[in-house]
Design a protein around this motif. Structure first.
Motif, mmCIF file in Angstrom:
data_model
loop_
_atom_site.group_PDB
_atom_site.id
_atom_site.type_symbol
_atom_site.label_atom_id
_atom_site.label_comp_id
_atom_site.label_asym_id
_atom_site.label_seq_id
_atom_site.Cartn_x
_atom_site.Cartn_y
_atom_site.Cartn_z
ATOM 1 N N TRP A 1 31.355 35.894 48.159
ATOM 2 C CA TRP A 1 30.656 34.615 48.148
ATOM 3 C C TRP A 1 31.370 33.627 47.229
ATOM 4 C CZ3 TRP A 1 27.356 39.043 47.241
ATOM 5 C CH2 TRP A 1 27.305 39.476 45.909
ATOM 6 N N ASP A 2 30.964 32.359 47.322
ATOM 7 C CA ASP A 2 31.616 31.336 46.513
ATOM 8 C C ASP A 2 30.939 31.242 45.143
ATOM 9 O OD1 ASP A 2 29.251 29.887 46.851
ATOM 10 O OD2 ASP A 2 30.117 28.459 48.274
ATOM 11 N N VAL A 3 31.331 30.245 44.350
ATOM 12 C CA VAL A 3 30.817 30.121 42.985
ATOM 13 C C VAL A 3 29.295 29.995 42.960
ATOM 14 C CG1 VAL A 3 30.855 28.662 40.927
ATOM 15 C CG2 VAL A 3 32.983 29.118 42.150
ATOM 16 N N ARG A 4 28.729 29.369 43.983
ATOM 17 C CA ARG A 4 27.281 29.178 44.027
ATOM 18 C C ARG A 4 26.540 30.354 44.657
ATOM 19 N NH1 ARG A 4 26.610 22.793 45.852
ATOM 20 N NH2 ARG A 4 27.824 21.898 44.115
ATOM 21 N N GLY A 5 27.292 31.350 45.102
ATOM 22 C CA GLY A 5 26.651 32.513 45.701
ATOM 23 C C GLY A 5 26.464 32.425 47.195
ATOM 24 N N ARG A 6 27.066 31.411 47.824
ATOM 25 C CA ARG A 6 26.963 31.283 49.277
ATOM 26 C C ARG A 6 27.972 32.217 49.936
ATOM 27 N NH1 ARG A 6 27.465 24.798 49.049
ATOM 28 N NH2 ARG A 6 29.381 25.552 48.051
ATOM 29 N N PRO A 7 27.574 32.919 51.018
ATOM 30 C CA PRO A 7 28.481 33.880 51.667
ATOM 31 C C PRO A 7 29.816 33.240 52.022
ATOM 32 C CG PRO A 7 26.279 34.073 52.569
ATOM 33 C CD PRO A 7 26.267 32.859 51.678
ATOM 34 N N GLU A 8 30.865 33.989 51.762
ATOM 35 C CA GLU A 8 32.219 33.503 52.021
ATOM 36 C C GLU A 8 33.083 34.712 52.386
ATOM 37 O OE1 GLU A 8 34.768 30.150 49.819
ATOM 38 O OE2 GLU A 8 34.570 31.966 48.633
ATOM 39 N N SER A 9 34.078 34.480 53.193
ATOM 40 C CA SER A 9 34.996 35.558 53.562
ATOM 41 C C SER A 9 36.371 35.231 53.017
ATOM 42 C CB SER A 9 35.049 35.730 55.088
ATOM 43 O OG SER A 9 35.869 36.834 55.435
ATOM 44 N N ALA A 10 36.531 35.418 51.722
ATOM 45 C CA ALA A 10 37.808 35.138 51.070
ATOM 46 C C ALA A 10 38.698 36.376 51.120
ATOM 47 C CB ALA A 10 37.568 34.704 49.627
ATOM 48 N N ASP A 11 39.945 36.198 50.719
ATOM 49 C CA ASP A 11 40.896 37.306 50.659
ATOM 50 C C ASP A 11 40.371 38.358 49.684
ATOM 51 O OD1 ASP A 11 43.024 39.029 50.421
ATOM 52 O OD2 ASP A 11 44.502 37.504 49.915
ATOM 53 N N ARG A 12 40.199 39.586 50.177
ATOM 54 C CA ARG A 12 39.647 40.660 49.343
ATOM 55 C C ARG A 12 40.712 41.625 48.851
ATOM 56 N NH1 ARG A 12 35.506 43.054 53.342
ATOM 57 N NH2 ARG A 12 36.831 42.002 54.851
ATOM 58 N N GLY A 13 41.965 41.268 49.031
ATOM 59 C CA GLY A 13 43.026 42.148 48.562
ATOM 60 C C GLY A 13 43.422 43.171 49.608
ATOM 61 N N LYS A 14 44.385 44.004 49.249
ATOM 62 C CA LYS A 14 44.974 44.946 50.204
ATOM 63 C C LYS A 14 44.172 46.217 50.386
ATOM 64 C CE LYS A 14 48.716 44.716 47.703
ATOM 65 N NZ LYS A 14 48.422 43.465 46.958
ATOM 66 N N ALA A 15 43.301 46.551 49.440
ATOM 67 C CA ALA A 15 42.568 47.825 49.472
ATOM 68 C C ALA A 15 43.526 49.008 49.522
ATOM 69 C CB ALA A 15 41.590 47.874 50.652
ATOM 70 N N LEU A 16 44.648 48.887 48.810
ATOM 71 C CA LEU A 16 45.651 49.949 48.802
ATOM 72 C C LEU A 16 45.134 51.221 48.146
ATOM 73 C CD1 LEU A 16 48.550 51.091 49.058
ATOM 74 C CD2 LEU A 16 49.077 49.926 46.894
ATOM 75 N N ARG A 17 44.543 51.091 46.968
ATOM 76 C CA ARG A 17 44.137 52.274 46.210
ATOM 77 C C ARG A 17 43.070 53.086 46.932
ATOM 78 N NH1 ARG A 17 45.911 48.201 43.841
ATOM 79 N NH2 ARG A 17 47.365 48.299 42.082
#
Length: 347
Positions: A51-67
């Protein structure tokens, strides 16, 4: 812990593995983070791209999830269903994000994955507390998993965090020192990056019921891959495309970071290395032309080539340990593909 969709049969590409890992671990991450107090939950969810700074749902880059991908694949590599390793994968990813929240504060980085870092958006203190909450949560996920080896797993992860903190302390110390040896820099990378990647693999194998020798070999695979990862990350920190890294070109040079390519150049005994030392030793911020010159000097002194070659050497060692563990063939193929993708990120 939530259930997860098992991996399809047939070896997948590295990209497919990482996409699958991100999807299945995300549900476990959300379930865990939902148990946090709202004050830190809000910051953690923003950092994780939900989510964004205000807590609204957002689909931002979540990383590679490598580990977590390595954890789940190592669970399968020793013959178990990957769902068995989900608590370990979630714990590893929570721990990784604890370190990122703190790293951003210590490095003064204002952006990560093309967004404001948590401390830039919410303040230094709140970001640190959110990181602390994720680390505590990671250990809680392990100890409440019900797995017969959960106590050993928690101890192993805690030990990896101690190594990570030692590596981070060395990294900070290097900023205050004029001279750093290449061996010291490698030791720093072993703690800061390789320790958690190694334990991601070991915990997956442990949760999968692997034999002690398999657990150790897969840990060694992850540690060598972690060194390769850091070497490539350091190359990207100088020459990476900002559209891919989310950071400006020469970002590590701007902060005069003594990364592996830089230290290899500074200790090369070359004219280019000595000129680079002069640039790094100046009190004023480096200008645009000086940054470009520093990048050129690192390459002329052999820092770029050494780092790329050493990353390939670490990849070879990682795959040797992987093959010695006697893994499930399909999982071995996917672990190999993921390892090769790690080293190819700078190309």
């Amino acid at each position: 812990m939530t259930t997860m969709r098992e991996a399809p049969t047939g070896a997948r590409s590295a990209r497919e593995v990482l996409d699958w890992s991100r999807e299945v671990v995300d549900s476990g991450m959300r379930a865990a983070v939902d148990t946090l107090p709202e004050s830190v939950r809000h910051i953690a969810g923003y950092h994780l791209g939900w989510w964004d700074v205000r807590g609204r749902p957002e689909s931002a880059d979540r990383g590679k999830a490598l580990r977590p991908a390595l954890t789940l694949l190592c669970t399968r590599a020793v013959g178990a269903d990957s769902s068995v390793g989900l608590p370990a994968a979630v714990a590893v990813e929570l721990t990784h994000n604890f370190s990122l929240l703190h790293d951003d504060v210590m490095d003064g980085d204002r952006t990560r994955r093309h967004r404001l870092t948590a401390w830039s958006a919410f303040g230094v203190g709140p970001a640190i507390l959110a990181g602390d909450a994720l680390l505590t949560l990671a250990l809680d996920v392990l100890t409440t998993s019900g797995h017969p080896e959960c106590r050993l797993a928690a101890h192993s992860l805690s030990d990896a965090v101690q190594e990570l903190l030692h590596g981070q302390m060395l990294d900070l110390e290097f900023e205050r020192r004029d001279s750093v040896s290449l061996d010291e820099c490698l030791t720093m990378a072993e703690g800061k990056t390789a320790a958690l990647l190694g334990r991601a693999c070991a915990l997956g194998a442990l949760f999968g019921g692997g034999r002690p020798a398999q657990v150790q070999l897969l840990r060694s695979y992850g540690e060598r891959l972690g060194l390769a990862f850091q070497l490539v990350d350091d190359l990207l920190g100088i020459w990476g495309d900002p559209r891919r890294t989310g950071k400006p070109v020469y970002s590590d040079v701007i902060s005069r970071k003594k990364s592996l390519p830089v230290v290899a150049a500074l200790t090369s005994g070359t004219d280019a290395g000595r000129e680079l030392a002069d640039l790094y030793g100046r009190p004023d911020p480096l200008s645009g032309p000086q940054l470009a010159r520093a990048g050129e000097l690192i390459e002329l002194a052999g820092g770029r080539a050494w780092s790329a070659d050493h990353a390939e050497e670490m990849l070879t060692e990682a795959l040797r340990h992987l093959n010695a563990s006697g893994p499930d063939p399909e999982s071995a193929a996917e672990l190999t593909a993921v390892a090769r993708l790690v080293v190819a990120r700078d190309r």
